[in-house]
Write a protein that holds these residues in place. Sequence first.
Motif, PDB file in Angstrom:
ATOM      1  N   SER A   1       0.816  -1.304   0.034  1.00 36.25           N
ATOM      2  CA  SER A   1      -0.085   0.071   0.029  1.00 36.25           C
ATOM      3  C   SER A   1       0.813   1.215  -0.118  1.00 36.25           C
ATOM      4  O   SER A   1       0.627   2.297  -0.914  1.00 36.25           O
ATOM      5  N   VAL A   2       1.747   1.303   0.957  1.00 41.08           N
ATOM      6  CA  VAL A   2       2.824   2.561   1.046  1.00 41.08           C
ATOM      7  C   VAL A   2       3.641   2.679  -0.498  1.00 41.08           C
ATOM      8  O   VAL A   2       3.600   3.748  -0.924  1.00 41.08           O
ATOM      9  N   ALA A   3       4.116   1.516  -0.841  1.00 42.38           N
ATOM     10  CA  ALA A   3       4.961   1.452  -1.992  1.00 42.38           C
ATOM     11  C   ALA A   3       3.941   2.049  -3.299  1.00 42.38           C
ATOM     12  O   ALA A   3       4.500   2.642  -4.029  1.00 42.38           O
ATOM     13  N   THR A   4       2.534   1.611  -3.317  1.00 43.20           N
ATOM     14  CA  THR A   4       1.724   2.115  -4.381  1.00 43.20           C
ATOM     15  C   THR A   4       1.651   3.622  -4.502  1.00 43.20           C
ATOM     16  O   THR A   4       1.815   4.210  -5.314  1.00 43.20           O
ATOM     17  N   LEU A   5       1.442   3.953  -3.108  1.00 40.77           N
ATOM     18  CA  LEU A   5       0.999   5.505  -2.979  1.00 40.77           C
ATOM     19  C   LEU A   5       2.418   6.263  -3.221  1.00 40.77           C
ATOM     20  O   LEU A   5       2.348   7.132  -3.945  1.00 40.77           O
ATOM     21  N   GLU A   6       3.337   5.810  -2.852  1.00 40.00           N
ATOM     22  CA  GLU A   6       4.819   6.501  -2.851  1.00 40.00           C
ATOM     23  C   GLU A   6       5.073   6.377  -4.727  1.00 40.00           C
ATOM     24  O   GLU A   6       5.383   7.658  -4.989  1.00 40.00           O
ATOM     25  N   GLY A   7       4.881   5.472  -5.081  1.00 40.85           N
ATOM     26  CA  GLY A   7       5.212   5.368  -6.637  1.00 40.85           C
ATOM     27  C   GLY A   7       4.260   6.275  -7.649  1.00 40.85           C
ATOM     28  O   GLY A   7       4.601   6.806  -8.339  1.00 40.85           O
ATOM     29  N   LEU A   8       3.179   5.972  -6.970  1.00 43.21           N
ATOM     30  CA  LEU A   8       1.776   6.654  -7.815  1.00 43.21           C
ATOM     31  C   LEU A   8       2.247   8.522  -7.529  1.00 43.21           C
ATOM     32  O   LEU A   8       2.119   9.355  -8.438  1.00 43.21           O
ATOM     33  N   THR A   9       2.688   8.989  -6.515  1.00 39.38           N
ATOM     34  CA  THR A   9       2.647  10.057  -6.065  1.00 39.38           C
ATOM     35  C   THR A   9       3.921  10.574  -6.855  1.00 39.38           C
ATOM     36  O   THR A   9       4.126  11.488  -7.388  1.00 39.38           O
ATOM     37  N   ARG A  10       5.052   9.563  -6.805  1.00 40.67           N
ATOM     38  CA  ARG A  10       6.278  10.185  -7.485  1.00 40.67           C
ATOM     39  C   ARG A  10       6.312  10.303  -8.877  1.00 40.67           C
ATOM     40  O   ARG A  10       6.682  11.500  -9.538  1.00 40.67           O
ATOM     41  N   VAL A  11       5.563   9.425  -9.529  1.00 43.31           N
ATOM     42  CA  VAL A  11       5.231   9.560 -11.132  1.00 43.31           C
ATOM     43  C   VAL A  11       4.445  10.649 -11.360  1.00 43.31           C
ATOM     44  O   VAL A  11       4.816  11.426 -12.172  1.00 43.31           O
ATOM     45  N   ARG A  12       3.428  10.742 -10.612  1.00 45.93           N
ATOM     46  CA  ARG A  12       2.452  11.831 -11.030  1.00 45.93           C
ATOM     47  C   ARG A  12       2.982  13.265 -10.913  1.00 45.93           C
ATOM     48  O   ARG A  12       2.990  14.195 -11.578  1.00 45.93           O
ATOM     49  N   LEU A  13       3.880  13.444  -9.823  1.00 50.40           N
ATOM     50  CA  LEU A  13       4.511  14.577  -9.476  1.00 50.40           C
ATOM     51  C   LEU A  13       5.652  14.929 -10.987  1.00 50.40           C
ATOM     52  O   LEU A  13       5.695  16.140 -11.198  1.00 50.40           O
ATOM     53  N   ALA A  14       6.388  13.888 -11.149  1.00 52.76           N
ATOM     54  CA  ALA A  14       7.077  14.108 -12.441  1.00 52.76           C
ATOM     55  C   ALA A  14       6.460  14.399 -13.442  1.00 52.76           C
ATOM     56  O   ALA A  14       7.017  15.178 -14.334  1.00 52.76           O
ATOM     57  N   LEU A  15       5.398  13.760 -13.905  1.00 55.01           N
ATOM     58  CA  LEU A  15       4.510  13.992 -15.143  1.00 55.01           C
ATOM     59  C   LEU A  15       4.200  15.551 -14.858  1.00 55.01           C
ATOM     60  O   LEU A  15       3.970  16.097 -15.916  1.00 55.01           O
ATOM     61  N   GLY A  16       3.462  15.986 -13.606  1.00 57.41           N
ATOM     62  CA  GLY A  16       3.228  17.180 -13.584  1.00 57.41           C
ATOM     63  C   GLY A  16       4.206  18.177 -13.657  1.00 57.41           C
ATOM     64  O   GLY A  16       3.943  19.338 -14.480  1.00 57.41           O
ATOM     65  N   ASP A  17       5.467  17.961 -13.488  1.00 59.92           N
ATOM     66  CA  ASP A  17       6.615  18.946 -13.682  1.00 59.92           C
ATOM     67  C   ASP A  17       6.867  18.940 -15.140  1.00 59.92           C
ATOM     68  O   ASP A  17       7.161  20.122 -15.839  1.00 59.92           O
ATOM     69  N   GLU A  18       6.910  17.807 -15.802  1.00 60.68           N
ATOM     70  CA  GLU A  18       7.178  17.677 -17.169  1.00 60.68           C
ATOM     71  C   GLU A  18       6.084  18.386 -18.172  1.00 60.68           C
ATOM     72  O   GLU A  18       6.427  19.279 -18.809  1.00 60.68           O
ATOM     73  N   TYR A  19       4.881  18.487 -17.771  1.00 58.80           N
ATOM     74  CA  TYR A  19       3.609  18.859 -18.494  1.00 58.80           C
ATOM     75  C   TYR A  19       3.912  20.594 -18.139  1.00 58.80           C
ATOM     76  O   TYR A  19       3.657  21.340 -19.137  1.00 58.80           O
ATOM     77  N   ALA A  20       4.236  20.750 -16.853  1.00 61.03           N
ATOM     78  CA  ALA A  20       4.186  22.248 -16.433  1.00 61.03           C
ATOM     79  C   ALA A  20       5.470  22.717 -17.391  1.00 61.03           C
ATOM     80  O   ALA A  20       5.502  24.224 -17.919  1.00 61.03           O
ATOM     81  N   THR A  21       6.627  22.148 -17.288  1.00 59.70           N
ATOM     82  CA  THR A  21       7.671  22.751 -18.064  1.00 59.70           C
ATOM     83  C   THR A  21       7.627  23.050 -19.537  1.00 59.70           C
ATOM     84  O   THR A  21       7.974  23.875 -20.133  1.00 59.70           O
ATOM     85  N   SER A  22       6.721  22.136 -19.986  1.00 63.58           N
ATOM     86  CA  SER A  22       6.457  22.186 -21.377  1.00 63.58           C
ATOM     87  C   SER A  22       5.219  23.249 -21.705  1.00 63.58           C
ATOM     88  O   SER A  22       4.795  23.348 -22.975  1.00 63.58           O
ATOM     89  N   GLY A  23       4.725  23.626 -20.574  1.00 59.96           N
ATOM     90  CA  GLY A  23       3.794  24.713 -20.753  1.00 59.96           C
ATOM     91  C   GLY A  23       2.231  24.117 -20.912  1.00 59.96           C
ATOM     92  O   GLY A  23       1.234  24.822 -20.904  1.00 59.96           O
ATOM     93  N   ASN A  24       1.964  22.704 -20.630  1.00 58.30           N
ATOM     94  CA  ASN A  24       0.996  22.208 -20.709  1.00 58.30           C
ATOM     95  C   ASN A  24       0.189  22.155 -19.329  1.00 58.30           C
ATOM     96  O   ASN A  24       0.285  21.390 -18.595  1.00 58.30           O
ATOM     97  N   PHE A  25      -0.121  23.334 -18.934  1.00 54.04           N
ATOM     98  CA  PHE A  25      -0.656  23.430 -17.387  1.00 54.04           C
ATOM     99  C   PHE A  25      -2.089  22.656 -17.206  1.00 54.04           C
ATOM    100  O   PHE A  25      -2.248  22.252 -15.984  1.00 54.04           O
ATOM    101  N   THR A  26      -2.577  22.540 -18.325  1.00 54.99           N
ATOM    102  CA  THR A  26      -4.004  21.791 -18.084  1.00 54.99           C
ATOM    103  C   THR A  26      -3.761  20.383 -17.505  1.00 54.99           C
ATOM    104  O   THR A  26      -4.229  19.792 -16.800  1.00 54.99           O
ATOM    105  N   GLU A  27      -2.926  19.732 -18.253  1.00 55.43           N
ATOM    106  CA  GLU A  27      -2.278  18.317 -18.077  1.00 55.43           C
ATOM    107  C   GLU A  27      -1.629  18.142 -16.789  1.00 55.43           C
ATOM    108  O   GLU A  27      -1.854  17.342 -16.021  1.00 55.43           O
ATOM    109  N   ALA A  28      -0.803  19.269 -16.408  1.00 55.67           N
ATOM    110  CA  ALA A  28      -0.067  19.323 -14.950  1.00 55.67           C
ATOM    111  C   ALA A  28      -1.053  19.332 -14.068  1.00 55.67           C
ATOM    112  O   ALA A  28      -0.870  18.638 -12.987  1.00 55.67           O
ATOM    113  N   ARG A  29      -2.018  20.134 -14.300  1.00 53.55           N
ATOM    114  CA  ARG A  29      -3.020  20.034 -13.082  1.00 53.55           C
ATOM    115  C   ARG A  29      -3.670  18.958 -12.817  1.00 53.55           C
ATOM    116  O   ARG A  29      -4.086  18.359 -11.717  1.00 53.55           O
TER     117      ARG A  29
END
Length: 151
Positions: A89-117
């Motif tokens: 359960s902890v590994a799932t939440l950590e992994g999902l959090t880590r990946v979604r934050l990284a994806l959000g950062d990538e989308y924000a860096t590229s200017g796609n704020f809708t996907e980042a949100r």
Amino acid sequence: MIKPIKTVGIALLLGVIVLPSAQAQTPAQNAAQEVVRRQAAIIELRNKLDEARNVENSDNLLAASILYEHAQQRVESIGLGAKGIEAESVATLEGLTRVRLALGDEYATSGNFTEARKQLQPVPGLPPGQPTHPGQVQSLDQRPGQPRRRL
């Protein structure tokens, strides 16, 4: 003529009465089936987590996010507070959090704020205050080098 009809009638009556009781399961049988179902779900959860980690390590964050979400759904089907899957359960939440934050950062860096949100929406099962809580979306508005926008 009447005797065959009585025999068929009695047979049908007995079938209606006996058949359901023969198919009814005892509480012990129900419990055993639940144990088997939970064990199968735990094995599927572990396999899904391994697959998600491997995909994440290959830098395919979008696919890893989907796999972690499937793992989270499996955790929820087993039970969020279930004993025996605390580490998963902890590994799932950590992994999902880590990946979604990284994806959000990538989308924000590229200017796609809708996907980042979208990536920074709360993860099901996470209490408020965890890293993917919507409060972090405001940090995207203040990125250096990016024009200030509302998400």
